[in-house]
Structures are given as structure tokens and as C-alpha cells.
Design a protein around this motif. Structure first.
Motif, mmCIF file in Angstrom:
data_model
loop_
_atom_site.group_PDB
_atom_site.id
_atom_site.type_symbol
_atom_site.label_atom_id
_atom_site.label_comp_id
_atom_site.label_asym_id
_atom_site.label_seq_id
_atom_site.Cartn_x
_atom_site.Cartn_y
_atom_site.Cartn_z
ATOM 1 N N ILE A 101 0.919 -1.143 0.203
ATOM 2 C CA ILE A 101 -0.070 0.090 0.090
ATOM 3 C C ILE A 101 0.866 1.116 0.031
ATOM 4 O O ILE A 101 0.622 2.137 -0.637
ATOM 5 N N ASN A 102 1.805 1.352 0.761
ATOM 6 C CA ASN A 102 2.850 2.264 0.990
ATOM 7 C C ASN A 102 3.606 2.638 -0.459
ATOM 8 O O ASN A 102 3.992 3.461 -0.994
ATOM 9 N N GLU A 103 3.922 1.463 -1.185
ATOM 10 C CA GLU A 103 5.023 1.393 -2.167
ATOM 11 C C GLU A 103 3.812 1.949 -3.358
ATOM 12 O O GLU A 103 4.531 2.809 -4.401
ATOM 13 N N ALA A 104 2.849 1.616 -3.529
ATOM 14 C CA ALA A 104 1.772 2.173 -4.651
ATOM 15 C C ALA A 104 1.173 3.363 -4.213
ATOM 16 O O ALA A 104 0.336 3.941 -5.066
ATOM 17 N N GLN A 105 1.495 4.043 -2.967
ATOM 18 C CA GLN A 105 0.792 5.260 -2.577
ATOM 19 C C GLN A 105 -0.663 5.140 -2.734
ATOM 20 O O GLN A 105 -1.371 6.251 -3.223
ATOM 21 N N ILE A 106 -1.249 4.152 -2.148
ATOM 22 C CA ILE A 106 -2.851 4.030 -2.149
ATOM 23 C C ILE A 106 -3.505 4.877 -1.059
ATOM 24 O O ILE A 106 -2.987 4.877 0.202
ATOM 25 N N PHE A 107 -4.352 5.579 -1.231
ATOM 26 C CA PHE A 107 -4.773 6.564 -0.541
ATOM 27 C C PHE A 107 -5.766 5.739 0.945
ATOM 28 O O PHE A 107 -5.524 6.227 1.833
ATOM 29 N N ARG A 108 -6.467 4.585 0.597
ATOM 30 C CA ARG A 108 -6.879 4.025 1.456
ATOM 31 C C ARG A 108 -7.351 2.629 1.165
ATOM 32 O O ARG A 108 -7.402 2.299 0.132
ATOM 33 N N PHE A 109 -7.368 1.805 2.288
ATOM 34 C CA PHE A 109 -7.653 0.311 2.242
ATOM 35 C C PHE A 109 -9.093 0.189 2.520
ATOM 36 O O PHE A 109 -9.439 0.696 3.929
ATOM 37 N N ILE A 110 -9.952 -0.496 2.068
ATOM 38 C CA ILE A 110 -11.220 -0.563 2.219
ATOM 39 C C ILE A 110 -11.504 -2.164 2.330
ATOM 40 O O ILE A 110 -11.378 -2.969 1.411
ATOM 41 N N SER A 111 -12.218 -2.466 3.544
ATOM 42 C CA SER A 111 -12.390 -3.933 3.818
ATOM 43 C C SER A 111 -13.342 -4.671 2.825
ATOM 44 O O SER A 111 -14.557 -3.756 2.900
ATOM 45 N N LEU A 127 -11.573 12.125 -3.138
ATOM 46 C CA LEU A 127 -11.704 13.094 -4.189
ATOM 47 C C LEU A 127 -11.485 14.614 -3.816
ATOM 48 O O LEU A 127 -10.737 15.451 -4.344
ATOM 49 N N ALA A 128 -11.726 14.929 -2.504
ATOM 50 C CA ALA A 128 -11.450 15.997 -1.834
ATOM 51 C C ALA A 128 -10.093 16.359 -1.940
ATOM 52 O O ALA A 128 -9.541 17.456 -2.021
ATOM 53 N N HIS A 129 -9.285 15.468 -1.386
ATOM 54 C CA HIS A 129 -7.853 15.404 -1.398
ATOM 55 C C HIS A 129 -7.075 15.653 -2.811
ATOM 56 O O HIS A 129 -6.301 16.476 -2.935
ATOM 57 N N ARG A 130 -7.797 14.798 -3.643
ATOM 58 C CA ARG A 130 -7.149 15.225 -5.204
ATOM 59 C C ARG A 130 -7.361 16.602 -5.750
ATOM 60 O O ARG A 130 -6.829 17.154 -6.216
ATOM 61 N N ASP A 131 -8.898 17.218 -5.214
ATOM 62 C CA ASP A 131 -9.181 18.346 -5.817
ATOM 63 C C ASP A 131 -7.969 19.350 -5.238
ATOM 64 O O ASP A 131 -7.935 20.433 -5.787
ATOM 65 N N LEU A 132 -7.938 19.179 -3.785
ATOM 66 C CA LEU A 132 -7.150 20.347 -3.072
ATOM 67 C C LEU A 132 -5.808 20.246 -3.498
ATOM 68 O O LEU A 132 -5.122 21.330 -3.933
ATOM 69 N N LEU A 133 -5.034 19.001 -3.766
ATOM 70 C CA LEU A 133 -3.682 19.000 -4.482
ATOM 71 C C LEU A 133 -3.717 19.620 -5.909
ATOM 72 O O LEU A 133 -2.815 20.436 -6.289
ATOM 73 N N ARG A 134 -4.675 19.451 -6.656
ATOM 74 C CA ARG A 134 -4.849 19.916 -7.897
ATOM 75 C C ARG A 134 -4.794 21.698 -8.000
ATOM 76 O O ARG A 134 -4.260 22.226 -8.495
ATOM 77 N N ASP A 135 -5.533 22.238 -7.025
ATOM 78 C CA ASP A 135 -5.821 23.439 -6.629
ATOM 79 C C ASP A 135 -4.415 24.091 -6.386
ATOM 80 O O ASP A 135 -4.192 25.213 -6.641
ATOM 81 N N ASN A 136 -4.017 23.446 -5.413
ATOM 82 C CA ASN A 136 -2.624 23.887 -4.676
ATOM 83 C C ASN A 136 -1.658 24.012 -6.030
ATOM 84 O O ASN A 136 -0.787 24.866 -5.910
ATOM 85 N N GLN A 137 -1.371 22.954 -6.892
ATOM 86 C CA GLN A 137 -0.672 22.947 -7.874
ATOM 87 C C GLN A 137 -0.778 24.124 -8.849
ATOM 88 O O GLN A 137 0.029 24.856 -9.199
#
Length: 201
Positions: A101-111, A127-137
Motif C-alpha cells: 500500500i505504501n509502495e503504490a501510494q494507495i490513499f485508503r484500504f477498504i475491507s 476526491l476532496a484530497h485530489r481536488d485540493l492537490l490540484r488547486d494547490n498545484q
């Protein structure tokens, strides 16, 4: 609207996930919130990602016969590094998954089996995290442009690459023409690049 890719070798799992994403509780009033594409084959899903279609989020099962979910998400990350990645798996796989999970930089594991509320929450956070990163970039690029670190052309190329991954990977001919490798750039991406190049002349 966010575009989501779902990958699982079991069609009934994909059907259940699709139903969840088109349910009224996950849709904006009056317009769809998600555009969902499903794949039972990780290889087909990777080919779709290479077509220049930008996905905001990809959710993959861990145990698949063709390719395990971590290997798939690592390959997907190379094609579309800005997409958030979630993985679905049973608790029995948790020990094997931790390092990967760390190697592939997976955001979350869902059981599996998942709880709808937990999955919805994880998707919204991703999706909120992705939008925030895009806005910051984008803000960082505007600052770099203002202080002269990057040019308007470089900024436009970054936007094109974000909208159509792989579009800026072109080869130049000796006469200044653009030579497209069909294995690297889709027809749609080639047309978009041509439009952009013509608009800068």
C-alpha cells in the motif's frame, strides 16, 4: 463531475459498486456527480487509462487472477499519477498489503465486504484530497508564472498534460512538425495537441 474507474474480476461486485455510485445519496441535485467506468480486466483498465481519459479516482480489488490490485495500481500510477487510488480486500490480505500500500501510494484500504457509509466517506475524502492537490498545484504554478520561474507556455503544457495524460509526449521532426507515436498518444490526444499548437502560432 468526477470520473471513477472500478476494477474487479467479479462482475457482481462491479455491479454493486456501480449501483452505489449512481444512488441518489451520492449524486448532486439535478446533475450526476460521478461518471463511472467498470473493468473486469486490469489490462483493459490500463489501456483505457492510456487512452488519455483522465480518471480522478480508481478503486481496485486486491485479489485478481490477471494481476493483483497493488501491481495494477502501481502501473496505473505511472500512467495517471494524479488519480487517487483505493483498494478493496478481505482482512486476511491485510498483512501482505501493508508494505505494498505504501509502495503504490494507495490513499485508503477498504475491507470486503464493505459498508456503504465507509466506502462513500473514503471516496469523498479521496476526491476532496485530489481536488485540493490540484488547486494547490494551480496556485503554485500561478505564483511561479508571476515571479518568472515558468513561462506561460510551460503552464499551458502542464494544464494539457493534466487534462489529457501523455498529450505532451510528442516527437519533433526536423522541419518543426510534430510526429506522433501511435503507441504513446491516442488520436484524441493528438488532435488536442494539434489544436493547442495551432492556437500558439
Amino acid at each position: 463531475m468526477h470520473r471513477i474507474m472500478l476494477v474487479d474480476d467479479e462482475q457482481n461486485i462491479l455491479n454493486a459498486l456501480r449501483r452505489l455510485f449512481v444512488s441518489p445519496s451520492l449524486q448532486d441535485t439535478g446533475s450526476p456527480k460521478f461518471q463511472v467506468e467498470t473493468f473486469t480486466s486490469p489490462q483493459q483498465a490500463l489501456r483505457r487509462a492510456e487512452d488519455g481519459v483522465v480518471f480522478d479516482l480508481v478503486i481496485s480489488d486486491y485479489r485478481m487472477p490477471e494481476m493483483d490490485g497493488v501491481a495494477f495500481l502501481k502501473a496505473f500510477k505511472k500512467i495517471q499519477p494524479d488519480a487517487e487510488r483505493l483498494i478493496l480486500s478481505g482482512y486476511a490480505d491485510l498483512g501482505a498489503l501493508v508494505g505494498a500500500i505504501n509502495e503504490a501510494q494507495i490513499f485508503r484500504f477498504i475491507s470486503k465486504p464493505w459498508h456503504d457509509y465507509e466506502l462513500k466517506s473514503a471516496v469523498e475524502q479521496a476526491l476532496a484530497h485530489r481536488d485540493l492537490l490540484r488547486d494547490n498545484q494551480q496556485l503554485a504554478d500561478q505564483v511561479r508564472l508571476q515571479i518568472g520561474v515558468i513561462s506561460k507556455q510551460e503552464m499551458a503544457l502542464r494544464r494539457l498534460e493534466e487534462e489529457s495524460p501523455g498529450i505532451t509526449k510528442v516527437h519533433w521532426g526536423e522541419d518543426g512538425s510534430v510526429i506522433f507515436d501511435e503507441n504513446e498518444v491516442s488520436d484524441d490526444a493528438a488532435q488536442e495537441a494539434d489544436k493547442w499548437l495551432n492556437s500558439t502560432k
